[in-house]
Design an enzyme around this catalytic site. Structure first.
Site, PDB file in Angstrom:
ATOM      1  N   PRO A 158       1.111  39.443  15.655  1.00  0.00           N
ATOM      2  CA  PRO A 158      -0.132  39.171  16.392  1.00  0.00           C
ATOM      3  C   PRO A 158      -1.399  39.639  15.660  1.00  0.00           C
ATOM      4  O   PRO A 158      -1.323  40.415  14.712  1.00  0.00           O
ATOM      5  CB  PRO A 158       0.071  40.006  17.648  1.00  0.00           C
TER       6      PRO A 158
ATOM      7  N   ASN B 204      -2.294  43.820  16.709  1.00  0.00           N
ATOM      8  CA  ASN B 204      -1.670  44.948  16.012  1.00  0.00           C
ATOM      9  C   ASN B 204      -1.098  44.410  14.704  1.00  0.00           C
ATOM     10  O   ASN B 204       0.120  44.442  14.503  1.00  0.00           O
ATOM     11  CB  ASN B 204      -0.525  45.557  16.822  1.00  0.00           C
TER      12      ASN B 204
ATOM     13  N   GLY C 244       1.200  35.555  21.860  1.00  0.00           N
ATOM     14  CA  GLY C 244       0.818  34.972  23.145  1.00  0.00           C
ATOM     15  C   GLY C 244       1.920  34.086  23.692  1.00  0.00           C
ATOM     16  O   GLY C 244       2.942  33.870  23.053  1.00  0.00           O
TER      17      GLY C 244
ATOM     18  N   GLY D 299       5.717  38.781  24.967  1.00  0.00           N
ATOM     19  CA  GLY D 299       4.395  38.224  25.227  1.00  0.00           C
ATOM     20  C   GLY D 299       3.432  39.116  25.982  1.00  0.00           C
ATOM     21  O   GLY D 299       3.531  40.346  25.932  1.00  0.00           O
TER      22      GLY D 299
ATOM     23  N   CYS E 194      -1.182  45.499  24.312  1.00  0.00           N
ATOM     24  CA  CYS E 194      -0.963  44.685  25.514  1.00  0.00           C
ATOM     25  C   CYS E 194      -0.386  45.486  26.680  1.00  0.00           C
ATOM     26  O   CYS E 194      -0.313  44.991  27.799  1.00  0.00           O
ATOM     27  CB  CYS E 194      -0.099  43.477  25.199  1.00  0.00           C
TER      28      CYS E 194
ATOM     29  N   GLU F 112      -5.575  40.206  32.499  1.00  0.00           N
ATOM     30  CA  GLU F 112      -5.453  41.033  31.302  1.00  0.00           C
ATOM     31  C   GLU F 112      -6.774  41.028  30.530  1.00  0.00           C
ATOM     32  O   GLU F 112      -7.366  39.979  30.297  1.00  0.00           O
ATOM     33  CB  GLU F 112      -4.326  40.488  30.402  1.00  0.00           C
TER      34      GLU F 112
ATOM     35  N   THR G 282      71.887  53.687  53.970  1.00  0.00           N
ATOM     36  CA  THR G 282      72.488  52.643  53.139  1.00  0.00           C
ATOM     37  C   THR G 282      72.231  53.063  51.693  1.00  0.00           C
ATOM     38  O   THR G 282      71.317  53.854  51.428  1.00  0.00           O
ATOM     39  CB  THR G 282      71.851  51.256  53.377  1.00  0.00           C
TER      40      THR G 282
ATOM     41  N   LYS H 265      57.803  37.761  54.353  1.00  0.00           N
ATOM     42  CA  LYS H 265      57.788  39.215  54.236  1.00  0.00           C
ATOM     43  C   LYS H 265      56.588  39.603  53.396  1.00  0.00           C
ATOM     44  O   LYS H 265      56.295  38.923  52.410  1.00  0.00           O
ATOM     45  CB  LYS H 265      59.046  39.686  53.513  1.00  0.00           C
TER      46      LYS H 265
ATOM     47  N   HIS I 144      63.310  39.631  42.741  1.00  0.00           N
ATOM     48  CA  HIS I 144      62.868  40.066  44.061  1.00  0.00           C
ATOM     49  C   HIS I 144      61.887  39.078  44.679  1.00  0.00           C
ATOM     50  O   HIS I 144      61.915  38.863  45.890  1.00  0.00           O
ATOM     51  CB  HIS I 144      62.267  41.474  43.995  1.00  0.00           C
TER      52      HIS I 144
HETATM   53  N1  LIG Z   1      60.806  50.010  50.390  1.00  0.00           N
HETATM   54  C1  LIG Z   1      61.490  49.654  49.359  1.00  0.00           C
HETATM   55  O1  LIG Z   1      61.357  50.223  48.303  1.00  0.00           O
HETATM   56  C2  LIG Z   1      62.498  48.562  49.508  1.00  0.00           C
HETATM   57  C3  LIG Z   1      63.213  48.169  48.400  1.00  0.00           C
HETATM   58  C4  LIG Z   1      64.141  47.161  48.571  1.00  0.00           C
HETATM   59  C5  LIG Z   1      64.292  46.572  49.807  1.00  0.00           C
HETATM   60  N2  LIG Z   1      63.511  46.962  50.830  1.00  0.00           N
HETATM   61  C6  LIG Z   1      63.624  46.404  52.133  1.00  0.00           C
HETATM   62  O2  LIG Z   1      64.653  47.106  52.818  1.00  0.00           O
HETATM   63  C7  LIG Z   1      65.242  46.231  53.759  1.00  0.00           C
HETATM   64  C8  LIG Z   1      66.731  46.236  53.558  1.00  0.00           C
HETATM   65  O3  LIG Z   1      67.211  47.542  53.768  1.00  0.00           O
HETATM   66  P1  LIG Z   1      68.766  47.870  53.794  1.00  0.00           P
HETATM   67  O4  LIG Z   1      69.438  47.026  52.800  1.00  0.00           O
HETATM   68  O5  LIG Z   1      68.933  49.318  53.692  1.00  0.00           O
HETATM   69  O6  LIG Z   1      69.248  47.361  55.188  1.00  0.00           O
HETATM   70  P2  LIG Z   1      68.649  47.614  56.614  1.00  0.00           P
HETATM   71  O7  LIG Z   1      67.906  48.846  56.736  1.00  0.00           O
HETATM   72  O8  LIG Z   1      67.989  46.366  57.076  1.00  0.00           O
HETATM   73  O9  LIG Z   1      69.972  47.796  57.421  1.00  0.00           O
HETATM   74  C9  LIG Z   1      70.851  46.712  57.583  1.00  0.00           C
HETATM   75  C10 LIG Z   1      71.766  46.948  58.789  1.00  0.00           C
HETATM   76  O10 LIG Z   1      72.671  47.969  58.475  1.00  0.00           O
HETATM   77  C11 LIG Z   1      72.747  48.917  59.542  1.00  0.00           C
HETATM   78  N3  LIG Z   1      73.068  50.203  58.969  1.00  0.00           N
HETATM   79  C12 LIG Z   1      72.245  50.989  58.270  1.00  0.00           C
HETATM   80  N4  LIG Z   1      72.891  52.084  57.842  1.00  0.00           N
HETATM   81  C13 LIG Z   1      74.147  51.978  58.290  1.00  0.00           C
HETATM   82  C14 LIG Z   1      75.292  52.797  58.183  1.00  0.00           C
HETATM   83  N5  LIG Z   1      75.259  53.941  57.473  1.00  0.00           N
HETATM   84  N6  LIG Z   1      76.429  52.411  58.784  1.00  0.00           N
HETATM   85  C15 LIG Z   1      76.456  51.236  59.443  1.00  0.00           C
HETATM   86  N7  LIG Z   1      75.410  50.410  59.586  1.00  0.00           N
HETATM   87  C16 LIG Z   1      74.278  50.786  59.021  1.00  0.00           C
HETATM   88  C17 LIG Z   1      71.418  48.865  60.197  1.00  0.00           C
HETATM   89  O11 LIG Z   1      71.526  49.286  61.540  1.00  0.00           O
HETATM   90  C18 LIG Z   1      71.066  47.398  60.056  1.00  0.00           C
HETATM   91  O12 LIG Z   1      71.557  46.674  61.114  1.00  0.00           O
HETATM   92  C19 LIG Z   1      64.621  44.903  53.523  1.00  0.00           C
HETATM   93  O13 LIG Z   1      63.551  44.730  54.438  1.00  0.00           O
HETATM   94  C20 LIG Z   1      64.066  44.998  52.150  1.00  0.00           C
HETATM   95  O14 LIG Z   1      63.016  44.100  51.945  1.00  0.00           O
HETATM   96  C21 LIG Z   1      62.622  47.952  50.699  1.00  0.00           C
HETATM   97 FE   LIG Z   2      65.295  45.368  46.800  1.00  0.00          FE
END
Ligand SMILES: NC(=O)c1ccc[n+]([C@@H]2O[C@H](COP(=O)([O-])OP(=O)(O)OC[C@H]3O[C@@H](n4cnc5c(N)ncnc54)[C@H](O)[C@@H]3O)[C@@H](O)[C@H]2O)c1
Ligand SMILES: [Fe+2]
Lengths: 90, 886
Positions: free
Chosen positions: B130, B133, B213, B231, B264, B355, B610, B631, B734
């Site tokens: 300019p 300056n 400008g 500017g 400016c 200005e 279980t 689920k 799964h």
């Molecule tokens: N949270 C997690 O990390 C995870 C991982 C995998 C699966 N899941 C979920 O877990 C569920 C499955 O769980 P599951 O396989 O333990 O089955 P569950 O808990 O559904 O049980 C299945 C059936 O077995 C019966 N039962 C349980 N224990 C028993 C025993 N000792 N004797 C006789 N009967 C018995 C129960 O009354 C039920 O009717 C599903 O919903 C799945 O999506 C969760």
């Molecule tokens: Fe599972």
């Protein structure tokens, strides 16, 4: 057409003069290789000399290969738009 | 910027004619020199450029007076002494800011982000400077350009050409003498509009740096080239009643008279609170300002503002106050520094509100803070957007409000506007002679332009090893009679969440027996089904009613999951389960946040009955949405139980089918965690051990349900596998099993079993699509399967043989456990299955389970996997194609 390759070494401290001399060897029947392995950095006059040399080589239809060009010098040639004029050999 | 430039350069974008052929040859020679210089420059080191910069700065300081004199002589505006200072600031202050900054090679190492920033020069810059300056801007740009290894072609304002050409010469000669490439700076001789337009569009010009400008700036931005176009301004000043009057008046006078007001960023209209207005004006007068009366103001505005355009008159720019007064016909004292005129509004009807790059200052009396702020906004919008604003105040709230309301790249507080904006003198702003005005001023930046704008910054982003984790409950008790440990957990009120069957088996009584004495125990029996929203609500009601401080989940995965969700809702009633189950790609980056810092109202003790889900140690809970036949998986480490009691006495009663189902669920967890992209040495150890235990003990646990050792080992296996998948997650098996199980009401274990061999073959093959994963190196799923095969001693020479043997062994195990070989065997008609596929594929793809799968599942591949499972196994092994190829 028979061709043979003449190789000339370019001295880092003498780029301009060496290129000037190389111009005399420009001949369509001959391929020319310039050994740049000793040139690690190139200045503006040197780059201009390469540019001029490139033009002459084109005029004389001589294929010119640059050998052993360092990556830094290669980038410099690239930015100066000079790489398309030559082929490059390691 | 000034009106001369507005007029002369306004039409820049469209010059009537291009330069002549001869002129083009000349301009091309400048570009060619600059291009060569820029190319050569890339070989320079930081030390090279720093050495040259220092020499240039010293030369600039040496020549500051010479150049200032030339500038005043040529442009006939400004103050010689001030121009010397400007030249010196351009050298010394800029040098001080940049001298230790890296601009070559690595300029910043950010180890915590594993990123290196590296500099790439721009190459050739075309720079317009300019009239106001002139030499200081050239000195500044030359120094910054060398520091960043760029070549510059200058095109100074035509009326400041000679002084600028001299500045360029001094800088070039010094730079070249100290090693800079020839041709690094050139200056277009007697530049014309067509010259400028030609260079702005030249393919070898990398950046246009236009200070001037609006015409110049617009032309620069319209060229289609990257541009820094900075500017004009119209600086409002708010002199708020708490501001220090003495400081304010002196600062304003310093700034507004500096180089006769040519910077400016200098003050244009001072808005003063009513309370201090009279005192302020008196102070101005005392310190050498002339306060114009109404008549004088009229005369002044008619003379210094062009009534046609509403802009300042060029002849006034950079002139002394006394000269302007003489010209206008005002009689003022000989040492008058400043002419002050009152305005009553902003806009065309108030000519002095624009200005004025000369020592004429408008003042406005504001009756309230809001009136003052509004007037400042008006001034800001009357040609000053994005530039500079000034406030004098001690009230932090007002300062912030001003900063919030005014659109200016620089908001200068309690200091002079012009010199404050230049940076590094009154504040810590970056020193500059180019003020970015942001989009408000049609510019690309609000910054004070400096080295960072003359560089391309390259980021070298190295692969980061994201930290990983291994999180499990801090207390896990296992082996027969582990339930005895329950007594060490004090509780006033405990709710046992369980289902009717388990109560009948007497499991609840065993638990009661081992509770801490004096605990009030309530049993919440929930239906024998997978957790559902309604069931959860009932449980939460019970927890609230009894104010429970401990929840014991006694049951299978369903029961433990139900208890996890109950605890979540008990402690954070506002938690929206639907929202918490929202899809996500990476657990750590997901949008939804689980309630944080919630008061721990109850300890969750999980006692699995279980041997499969391992829910007792996992951060997952699966919730059934019956209405929608699906689920949803909730995942968060806050869901992990506090204590897990893995006592095999509770699984002795499992019927065969359940033993098989849950056992295969456990195997699926371990296999999926093993090949997961989130697998680590920690999870591998668990996954591998769990797989080994399942193959060894599941057949016995199934065939001889009373075999305590087999039961115990399977119970441990389930928990160990869960520790692996809690941290490495599961996979596509799964996702498919959840979708299919929910749609056709097939138990989780069985659904997994139907998919498992097909998914193993799928993961072992060369993926159609690789899953991006920072955690893994190369594709290794097939190698992991082969390692499992070796661990199980299955034999095989090649990777492929080993994978095939593992799939065969898995199929054999499934047969041993009496699983159906196909979905068709379940009696699901083909056409019904076919109709369900689109919905199941959608659900499977939405399922977060596969996000850690080694292979990215394409929708079509999910369809194919469903069909493979429908048709049945025996074919799976053959599908494992040439894994070695990966
Ligand atoms: N949270 C997690 O990390 C995870 C991982 C995998 C699966 N899941 C979920 O877990 C569920 C499955 O769980 P599951 O396989 O333990 O089955 P569950 O808990 O559904 O049980 C299945 C059936 O077995 C019966 N039962 C349980 N224990 C028993 C025993 N000792 N004797 C006789 N009967 C018995 C129960 O009354 C039920 O009717 C599903 O919903 C799945 O999506 C969760
Ligand atoms: Fe599972």
């Amino acid at each position: 057409m028979e061709t043979n390759t003449l190789c000339l070494k370019i001295d880092a401290n003498n780029v301009i003069a060496d290129l000037k001399q190389a111009e005399e060897s420009l001949d369509a029947r001959q391929e020319l290789a310039l050994d740049f392995s000793g040139v690690t950095r190139i200045d503006s006059p040197g780059l201009q000399a390469v540019q001029r040399f490139g033009h002459r080589a084109e005029d004389k239809k001589t294929k010119v290969a640059l050998r052993g060009v360092s990556v830094n010098v290669y980038k410099t040639l690239k930015l100066a738009r000079l790489t398309s004029r030559f082929s490059f050999e390691n | 910027m000034i009106a001369t430039e507005r007029k002369e350069r306004a039409q820049l974008p469209l010059p009537a004619e291009g330069p002549s052929a001869e002129r083009i040859a000349y301009l091309e020679s400048l570009v060619s020199q600059a291009r060569i210089a820029a190319a050569v420059f890339t070989q320079f080191t930081q030390e090279d450029v720093d050495r040259i910069v220092k020499a240039m700065v010293l030369a600039g300081l040496e020549q500051a007076q010479h150049l200032a004199r030339l500038a005043v002589e040529e442009t006939r505006l400004g103050v010689m002494e001030d121009k010397v200072i400007k030249n010196m600031v351009a050298c010394e202050f800029v040098y001080n800011h940049i001298k230790d900054k890296r601009t070559v090679g690595v300029i910043r190492d950010i180890p915590e982000r594993n990123v290196l920033e590296m500099a790439e020069p721009i190459g050739v810059l075309f720079s317009l400077t300019p009239i106001t300056n002139p030499t200081s801007t050239v000195l500044f740009k030359c120094i910054v350009a060398i520091k960043t290894r760029n070549a510059v072609i200058f095109s100074p304002h035509p009326k400041a050409w000679r002084c600028c050409a001299e500045a360029v010469r001094i800088m070039r000669e010094t730079a070249v003498k100290h090693g800079a490439p020839e041709g690094v700076f050139t200056c277009v001789e007697s530049p014309t509009l067509p010259d400028n337009a030609y260079l702005m569009h030249h393919k070898d010009v990398g950046l246009i740096d236009a200070t001037g400008g609006p015409g110049v700036v617009t032309a620069a931005y319209s060229s289609g080239k990257p541009a820094l176009g900075v500017g004009p301004g119209n600086t409002p000043v708010y002199l708020e009643k708490t501001g220090d009057l003495n400081t304010a008046i002196v600062d304003i006078i310093i700034s507004k008279t500096f180089d006769n007001g040519t910077i400016c960023a200098s003050e244009q209209t001072v808005v003063i609170d009513d309370e201090t207005y009279d005192a302020a004006l008196q102070k101005f007068a005392e310190l050498g300002a002339h306060l114009c009366n109404e008549k004088e103001t009229k005369l002044l505005e008619r003379t210094v503002i062009d009534p046609q355009t509403g802009f300042m008159q060029p002849m006034a720019v950079g002139q002394k106050a006394t000269d302007i007064a003489r010209f206008v016909g005002l009689s003022v004292k000989p040492n008058t520094k400043l002419l002050i005129a009152e305005i009553h509004g902003v806009g065309r009807e108030h000519p002095l509100s624009v200005e004025k790059l000369f020592p004429v200052l408008a003042v406005y009396r504001a009756k309230s803070v809001s009136e003052a702020l509004k007037t400042c906004i008006d001034v800001n919008h009357a040609g000053g957007l994005g530039h500079t604003a000034v406030i004098f105040s001690r009230n932090e709230q007002v300062i912030r409000e001003f900063g919030n309301l005014i659109n200016a790249g620089r908001i200068i507080v309690n200091s002079p506007g012009a010199i404050g904006a230049l940076g590094a003198v009154y504040n810590d702003l970056v020193p500059t002679f180019s003020f970015g005005c942001g989009t408000g001023g049609g510019n690309s930046t609000t910054d004070n332009v400096n080295i960072q704008h003359y560089l391309n910054i390259k980021r070298v982003a190295r692969r980061t090893q994201n930290h990983m984790w291994f999180r499990v409950p801090n207390q896990i008790f296992f082996n027969m009679n582990a339930v005895e440990n329950l007594s060490q957990f004090p509780s006033e009120t405990t709710i046992i969440v369980t289902n009717p069957a388990l109560e009948q088996f007497g499991h609840v009584d065993i638990v009661r027996r081992h509770m801490c004495p004096k605990t009030h125990v309530h049993v919440c029996i929930i239906p024998d089904a997978e957790p559902e929203v309604k069931v959860i609500e009932q449980g939460v009601e019970a927890l609230n009613f009894y104010q429970a401080d401990q929840i014991i989940a006694l049951g299978g995965g369903s029961m433990i999951d139900a208890a996890k969700i109950m605890k979540l809702k008990y402690e954070s009633p506002e938690a929206d389960l639907e929202e918490l189950a929202a899809p996500f790609l990476d657990l750590r980056k997901r949008v939804i946040e689980y309630p944080k810092g919630r008061a721990q109202r109850a300890r969750l003790v999980a006692i699995p009955t279980t041997s499969g889900t391992g829910s007792e140690v996992t951060p997952f809970a699966v919730l059934t949405d019956k209405d929608r036949g699906r689920k949803v998986t909730l995942a968060d480490y806050s869901l992990t139980p506090d204590v897990a009691i893995v006592d095999p006495q509770f699984v002795m009663s499992m019927p065969k089918g359940l033993t098989a189902d849950t056992g295969i669920d456990c195997l699926t967890h371990a296999l999926e965690a093993g090949v997961s992209n989130y697998a680590s040495a920690y999870t591998d150890a668990n996954a591998m051990q769990a797989i080994r235990l399942v193959f060894k003990y599941l057949p016995t646990a199934f065939a001889h349900p009373h075999d305590e050792e087999a039961r115990c080992m399977m119970h441990n296996a389930a928990c160990i596998a869960a520790m692996a998948f809690s941290n490495a997650s599961v996979g596509v098996n799964h996702a498919l099993a959840h979708a299919f199980g929910a749609r056709f009401h097939v138990s989780h274990g069985k659904a997994n079993a139907l998919m498992l061999p097909h998914v193993m073959a799928y993961n072992a093959a060369v993926p159609t699509k690789f899953m991006p994963s920072p955690y893994t190196k190369g594709y290794i799923a097939h190698k992991k399967y082969a390692t499992v095969a070796d661990l199980l001693g299955l034999g095989g020479q090649t990777l492929q043989e080993k994978v095939e043997k593992l799939i065969a062994a898995t199929e054999q195990l499934l047969d041993q456990l009496g699983f159906p070989r196909s979905i068709a065997e379940l009696g699901i008609p083909r056409d019904e299955f076919e109709r369900a596929i689109p919905e199941m594929v959608k659900a499977a793809f939405d399922d977060p389970s596969w996000r850690s799968n080694p292979r990215m599942p394409l929708m079509q591949e999910l369809v194919e996997l469903f069909w493979k499972a429908y048709e049945g196994r025996g074919t799976a092994r053959l599908a494992a194609v040439q894994p070695q190829a990966v």
